[in-house]
Scaffold this active site. Sequence first.
Site, PDB file in Angstrom:
ATOM      1  N   SER A  99      46.100 -49.870  -2.027  1.00  0.00           N
ATOM      2  CA  SER A  99      44.751 -49.848  -1.439  1.00  0.00           C
ATOM      3  C   SER A  99      43.918 -48.741  -2.068  1.00  0.00           C
ATOM      4  O   SER A  99      42.721 -48.916  -2.305  1.00  0.00           O
ATOM      5  CB  SER A  99      44.841 -49.626   0.069  1.00  0.00           C
ATOM      6  OG  SER A  99      45.501 -50.688   0.688  1.00  0.00           O
ATOM      7  N   ARG A 101      57.423 -50.642  -3.385  1.00  0.00           N
ATOM      8  CA  ARG A 101      56.971 -51.221  -4.658  1.00  0.00           C
ATOM      9  C   ARG A 101      57.753 -50.649  -5.833  1.00  0.00           C
ATOM     10  O   ARG A 101      58.110 -51.341  -6.763  1.00  0.00           O
ATOM     11  CB  ARG A 101      55.485 -50.920  -4.880  1.00  0.00           C
ATOM     12  CG  ARG A 101      54.570 -51.621  -3.915  1.00  0.00           C
ATOM     13  CD  ARG A 101      53.225 -50.976  -3.876  1.00  0.00           C
ATOM     14  NE  ARG A 101      53.316 -49.593  -3.397  1.00  0.00           N
ATOM     15  CZ  ARG A 101      52.289 -48.847  -3.062  1.00  0.00           C
ATOM     16  NH1 ARG A 101      51.070 -49.312  -3.189  1.00  0.00           N
ATOM     17  NH2 ARG A 101      52.462 -47.618  -2.619  1.00  0.00           N
TER      18      ARG A 101
END
Length: 194
Positions: free
Chosen positions: A130, A92
């Site tokens: 998450s 990311r």
Amino acid sequence: MKRVKAIYPGSFDPPTNGHLDLIERGSKIFDELVVAVLGNPEKQPLFSVADRRKMLEAMTADYDNVTVDTFDGLMVEYAMRVGARAVLRGIRAISDYEYELQMALMNRKLQPGLETVFMMPAEKYSYLSSRLVREIAQLGGAIDCLVPPLVAQKLREKIDVAHRFSAGEERPAPEAVATPRVKASTTKTRKRKS
Ligand code: PNS
């Protein structure tokens, strides 16, 4: 031409829109993609491996070449067992790079025939994780734009149950949680037997 099977391993606790974005990208370049849920992570997961598997199966139902599986132990050994030649991982931001590089090189040392392929999710998911989703859900924040609707629902149920118990409600027997329609008398009988 050789067909390429890849695994996309991870904790997926819970699966997010970022994971789904990567699964979609992976499904376009690999002939087969197995989303592989790690069953025994060091940390205590919020969702059981069975729950995570079910959520991922629902999320990926529309992709013909994507399946979901679970694994324990060394990822490279699992990859060899299922005949995968590549491991898909998402990067990311630059902060992911160091850890991912270390893991990819170690996995290459353990199994030189297995290639790690990095893909970048859409920019809009570059800050999504998450861990943050769990934290936001536990603190009552909005998670609907971060995870698929089914996962948001499961998170709300999980957090709601946790809040009720922390507020002093008696925790039901595990079998009563698994099958909510079970009669109280049945539950009692089962408990005495054990
Ligand atoms: O979603 P995550 O938590 O970043 O995924 C990490 C995962 C599951 C890919 C990694 O922890 C892993 O492969 N674990 C299995 C054990 C293993 O093979 N460890 C050696 C890694 S070099």
